[in-house]
Design an enzyme around this catalytic site. Structure first.
Site: not given
Length: 254
Positions: A11, A25, A78, A143
């Protein structure tokens, strides 16, 4: 061979990613990617970042950065999220398909993070993700816990440096297994077990003492190792420190 790795902080810019109680995030991923990158660079890896500031890039642009760099690996960091706060917790790594060196690296990263206290949710195939489908090299999307899990956030914040080390050394350990000809990565082994529980017990102990310890599985055996060094002298220094702390050690390139 010398490796080039593209590290992607998920992101950025106008895309904050998942948000929980003001936590974004994009901020967590950038901070972690920069920390991982410093460790990899200190071990001779050529690191390329998709971003080092708060800017937006499409997933396709991220993949193109890796392709233009002719990278050997693409690793995207992430934080996960779920519909309800504290609904899920744990780490998982996504790959295009569950095969080859990318699967081995994904499993090593998950295992290293599990040893720090995260729940291991496994490796999952996600062929539809652009950064996994449009990259021309082995690609992983990690993640690192759920951003809307209070327990995962406590781990992320309290053991941040250890998380960066765990991911970096899991990557280095996988590269060493793939190619030990050039450069040779020297690792200090402190235990070899048939029972994973015994290996995890020793690994937890070493991590609690501040050592960059991790577990590698090899032909049904579990190796507890510390560090991955290009210079033999650095491995010897680590070995001496471990021996002063009472551990039996030996230096290995596997």
């Amino acid at each position: 061979m010398a490796y080039k790795i593209v590290l992607d902080a998920g992101h950025g810019g106008e895309d904050p990613g998942a948000v929980y109680q003001g936590r974004q995030e994009k901020d967590d991923t950038l901070r972690l990617v920069l920390a991982i990158g410093e460790i990899l660079k200190s071990q001779g890896v050529d690191v390329v970042y998709t971003r080092t500031t708060d800017v937006y890039q499409t997933p396709f642009q991220k993949a193109q950065i890796a392709n233009r760099a002719l990278a050997d690996y693409f690793i995207s960091i992430h934080r996960n999220s779920s519909p309800m706060p504290n609904q899920y917790e744990g780490v998982e790594t996504l790959v295009y398909d569950k095969s080859g060196i990318k699967l081995e690296m994904a499993e090593n990263i998950n295992g290293a993070l599990e040893n720090l206290g995260f729940k291991n949710l496994g490796v999952k195939a996600r062929p539809g993700l652009v950064v996994l489908r449009r990259t021309r090299m082995p690609a992983l999307l990690v993640e690192v816990g759920f951003i809307n899990s209070d327990s995962d956030n406590v781990l992320f914040d309290q053991r941040f440096n250890e998380i960066a080390e765990a991911i970096a050394y899991a990557i280095l350990g996988t590269l060493s297994e793939e190619d030990v000809e050039e450069p040779i990565l020297y690792r200090v082994q402190t235990g070899l077990f048939r029972n994973r529980e015994y290996a995890e017990r020793l690994n937890y102990e070493l991590i609690d003492k501040g050592y960059p310890s991790y577990i590698l599985e090899d032909d049904g055996m579990y190796k507890v190792q510390v560090g991955a060094f290009q210079q033999l002298g650095n491995a010897v220094t680590m070995e001496q420190k471990l021996r002063r702390d009472g551990y039996q050690t030996w230096i290995t390139t596997r």
